[in-house]
Scaffold this motif. Structure first.
Motif, PDB file in Angstrom:
ATOM      1  N   GLY A  86       0.872  -1.317   0.099  1.00  0.00           N
ATOM      2  CA  GLY A  86       0.283   0.005   0.037  1.00  0.00           C
ATOM      3  C   GLY A  86       0.825   1.183   0.041  1.00  0.00           C
ATOM      4  O   GLY A  86       2.010   1.162  -0.261  1.00  0.00           O
ATOM      5  N   ASP A  87       0.091   2.257   0.463  1.00  0.00           N
ATOM      6  CA  ASP A  87       1.038   3.601   0.450  1.00  0.00           C
ATOM      7  C   ASP A  87       1.620   3.624   1.923  1.00  0.00           C
ATOM      8  O   ASP A  87       1.240   2.773   2.507  1.00  0.00           O
ATOM      9  CB  ASP A  87       0.222   4.882   0.111  1.00  0.00           C
ATOM     10  N   GLY A  88       2.145   4.924   1.974  1.00  0.00           N
ATOM     11  CA  GLY A  88       2.360   5.175   3.566  1.00  0.00           C
ATOM     12  C   GLY A  88       3.780   4.526   3.910  1.00  0.00           C
ATOM     13  O   GLY A  88       4.621   4.675   3.284  1.00  0.00           O
ATOM     14  N   ILE A  89       3.854   4.269   5.175  1.00  0.00           N
ATOM     15  CA  ILE A  89       5.018   4.056   5.777  1.00  0.00           C
ATOM     16  C   ILE A  89       5.406   2.556   6.256  1.00  0.00           C
ATOM     17  O   ILE A  89       4.396   1.801   6.458  1.00  0.00           O
ATOM     18  CB  ILE A  89       5.326   4.765   6.740  1.00  0.00           C
ATOM     19  N   PHE A  90       6.658   2.063   6.180  1.00  0.00           N
ATOM     20  CA  PHE A  90       6.740   0.618   6.487  1.00  0.00           C
ATOM     21  C   PHE A  90       8.109   0.965   7.534  1.00  0.00           C
ATOM     22  O   PHE A  90       8.971   1.464   7.172  1.00  0.00           O
ATOM     23  CB  PHE A  90       7.497   0.088   5.334  1.00  0.00           C
ATOM     24  N   ILE A  91       7.980   0.242   8.649  1.00  0.00           N
ATOM     25  CA  ILE A  91       8.710   0.455   9.742  1.00  0.00           C
ATOM     26  C   ILE A  91       9.222  -0.967   9.863  1.00  0.00           C
ATOM     27  O   ILE A  91       8.546  -1.972  10.075  1.00  0.00           O
ATOM     28  CB  ILE A  91       8.097   1.021  10.990  1.00  0.00           C
ATOM     29  N   LEU A  92      10.698  -1.157   9.759  1.00  0.00           N
ATOM     30  CA  LEU A  92      11.158  -2.438  10.183  1.00  0.00           C
ATOM     31  C   LEU A  92      12.029  -2.473  11.590  1.00  0.00           C
ATOM     32  O   LEU A  92      12.757  -1.331  11.823  1.00  0.00           O
ATOM     33  CB  LEU A  92      12.207  -2.908   9.085  1.00  0.00           C
TER      34      LEU A  92
END
Lengths: 92, 587
Positions: A86-92
């Protein structure tokens, strides 16, 4: 950003592999020979251009189904399948 | 000298249409830093001597359509690209691959590069066709239409061809791809003189260095440069009566942001995807397209191949420490907008100019501080808050009489002190956090840790906005450039500190998003721990994507676009297009 479902039907193993690899750079494989992606207009054009160069028009077939935002909400996924990013953020 | 300008500017795009070549060229620009420096010199020399400058033929056609477009493409070297431009290029690429000649009985040559010393033009003719006579054919993406600028382009091509071949050319053709039709253009005397006039006008624009006024009408729809040009916004600021015509730029993309905060993770490239692994586990495998930003925090490895491709695409990579220090970012080659940098350096040299901008930055910061306090005071009705609000207000009135940077900093200091004195009142009593005073390096309590981390994240976004616009980030007006800090980013950041970070910190604390378990106390200070950082990233990104109504233009856009908008306005003020910089004030 537009949502696409991309399906392909390619007879030659070698070419299919190449096209699969190219599609993976833009989209997420959700099932065998089905990809889904959210693409900017520019990326869509580039992907289309690259695919046209790889495929053989008389034997292969690749279809882009574009989905409107409303229809996207109606997608039902049952069981094991991938999901597009999707859009937005990915936090690992 | 002429060729240097080509390497550094947009002209190269007109020059080499082949996509792969453009990629290579762009990469060359990344590595060879001095190219831009040379352009800087060339730009200065342009004013006295522009004998060796050639204008691209396609740019000539643009003067008639929109002179501002010509200015941005040629003088500022804008390389902005949108779907329309890209499609045109791809069509051209497809054409060039074709071996079959489309029209039998004619000899055709594709993509012929030509230049003229008399007209000082350079360009590529899509097709040169020959039967009994020879003539150029120009391909256009759209469908059949009468367009004077297209006619001029073909005529210019024909005139350059005439000079090269020594033969007369009486007609040219424009082929419209969408409707698959050709239109004949008769090259009569009036058209030829129009070409000469237009070329002269082009050199006039270059020599004067003045930016033509924006069109701000239907032409701006679908223009790749709209984001840089801001046609509707600028014409609104210059002429108040046009306020109603302001529209937001349609469908800009809010790309994805990837935070990697996992010690020992390895971020690498796989095909055209970003692939993050830790030991043998894949953490994410995501296409690079539409990735806007990568933020690496702590000990994360990144491969050289990935760095290369990210630079090539202009994706930002930011480095943060786990303690919240902003190390900096990987920056694609310096922007080609040397004109802006010259203006920035000039303004920096003048004390009165510096003060003018610095005052606005401080005004923005103090006004927004006050607004934040006023908002909270609506429900709290605290005596101390009211006192601080009135004090800041009285200080704001003094701003206009300030004559030196030091007294400006004095006012800022007094107000910040007042503000942070009452900051504790804004935190709810039910929450186990207290704020006594602002401290840092390292922060002593959780609230300060959050504020510090938030400011670092904001620095990252403002400095990328500053770089996208083409500023030199190290030359600031309020923050002097003594310590090698991104001074201009810190300047522009001032007005956003209270509304982005301070209010966000209050929100996450008061709503209990972040609690006592999210911090770790060390001997030296208090820091966010792993879970706290991740929660805070999410909260910060949500704030950054939050939609807000613009106080002047009344349209909705996310904060991240406002950062860029403010930087663009500052650029337009420095280049003399707008009169004063207006800080972003929330209501």
């Amino acid at each position: 950003m537009k949502h696409y479902i991309i399906t392909y039907d390619i007879s030659d193993d070698k070419r299919r592999n190449k096209i699969y690899k190219l599609l993976r750079d833009y989209a997420v494989p959700v099932q065998y020979s089905v990809f889904e992606a959210r693409l900017k207009d520019e990326d869509y054009l580039l992907l289309r251009y690259k695919l046209e160069r790889l495929m053989k028009r008389d034997t292969d077939s690749i279809i882009f189904y574009r989905q409107c935002i409303r229809c996207q909400k109606d997608i039902l996924r049952l069981g094991r399948s991938g999901e597009p990013f999707g859009d937005g953020i990915f936090i690992l | 000298m002429g060729s240097l300008l080509f390497v550094g500017s947009k002209l190269s795009f007109y020059y080499f249409h082949n996509l792969e070549y453009i990629e290579k060229l762009r990469w060359k620009g990344l590595m060879v830093g001095y190219v831009n420096y040379e352009v800087l010199i060339v730009m200065e020399m342009l004013k006295t001597n522009n004998e060796h400058i050639y204008l691209p033929i396609s740019a000539i056609a643009e003067i008639l359509y929109c002179p501002r477009n010509f200015y941005y493409r040629v003088v500022e070297g804008a390389q902005d690209l949108n779907a329309h431009v890209l499609e045109g290029r791809l069509q051209e690429d497809r054409r060039n691959e074709r071996t079959r000649v489309a029209r039998e009985g004619y000899s055709q040559v594709r993509s012929v590069m030509i230049s003229s010393e008399k007209l000082r033009l350079i360009g590529v003719v899509d097709v040169v066709e020959e039967d009994s006579e020879i003539y150029p054919v120009e391909y256009k993406k759209g469908s059949l239409k009468e367009s004077l600028s297209d006619d001029v382009q073909v005529c210019a091509q024909a005139m350059v061809l005439e000079e090269k071949l020594g033969r007369d050319i009486n007609r040219g053709y424009i082929y419209y791809v969408q409707s698959r039709t050709r239109r004949e253009v008769v090259l009569d005397e009036s058209l030829r003189s129009l070409v000469e006039k237009t070329v002269n006008r082009g050199f006039e624009i270059i020599n004067s260095g003045e930016i033509p006024t924006p069109a701000a009408d239907a032409r701006c729809e679908g223009c790749a440069l709209a984001r840089r040009c801001l046609p509707f916004e600028v014409s609104c600021l210059v002429d108040e009566s046009r306020k109603k015509t302001v529209r937001p730029i349609p469908c800009f993309n809010q790309g994805r942001v990837l935070y990697v905060d996992e010690p020992g993770a390895y971020v690498r490239k796989k095909g055209e995807r970003i692939w993050v692994t830790k030991e043998k586990d894949t953490l994410i495998d995501m296409p690079l397209c539409n990735l806007e930003q990568v933020v690496l925090s702590g000990t994360v490895n990144i491969s050289a191949q990935l760095i290369k491709i990210l630079l090539e695409r202009g994706t930002e990579v930011h480095f943060l420490s786990r303690g919240g220090k902003y190390y900096g970012c990987l920056q694609p080659s310096l922007s080609k907008n040397s004109v802006l940098r010259i203006a920035q350096h000039k303004a920096f040299q003048s004390n009165s100019q510096c003060l003018k901008y610095a005052r606005e930055f401080v005004r923005g910061k103090l006004t927004n501080m006050r607004t934040l306090l006023v908002r909270h005071n609506r429900t709290q009705k605290d005596k101390n808050l009211l006192l601080a609000i009135t004090k800041i207000k009285s200080m704001l009135k003094k701003l206009d009489d300030i004559t030196s940077l030091n007294s400006l900093l004095g006012i800022e200091g007094i107000c910040s002190k007042e503000y942070f004195k009452v900051f504790n009142c804004l935190i709810k009593d039910t929450v186990p956090f207290n704020f006594n005073k602002r401290n840092r390096r390292p922060p002593e309590d959780p609230v300060n840790a959050l504020l510090g981390y938030g400011y670092s994240l904001l620095t990252k976004d403002i400095s990328s906005a500053v770089q996208v616009v083409g500023f030199d980030p190290y030359i600031g007006f309020l923050h002097r450039s003594n310590y090698g800090r991104p001074a201009l980013a810190l300047d522009l950041m001032e007005e956003f500190r209270p509304i982005i970070v301070d209010s966000l910190v209050l929100k996450v604390l008061n709503k209990g998003v972040i609690n006592k378990d999210d911090f770790e106390c060390q001997v030296t200070g208090t820091f966010l721990n792993d879970s706290g950082r991740k929660k805070f990233y999410r909260a910060y990104e949500e704030r950054r994507h939050e939609m807000i109504t613009h106080p002047i233009f009344n349209y909705n856009l996310p904060y991240l676009r406002i950062f860029e908008l403010q930087a663009r306005f500052l650029a337009k003020v420095l280049q003399g297009e707008l009169y004063e910089y207006k800080p972003f004030l929330v209501r």
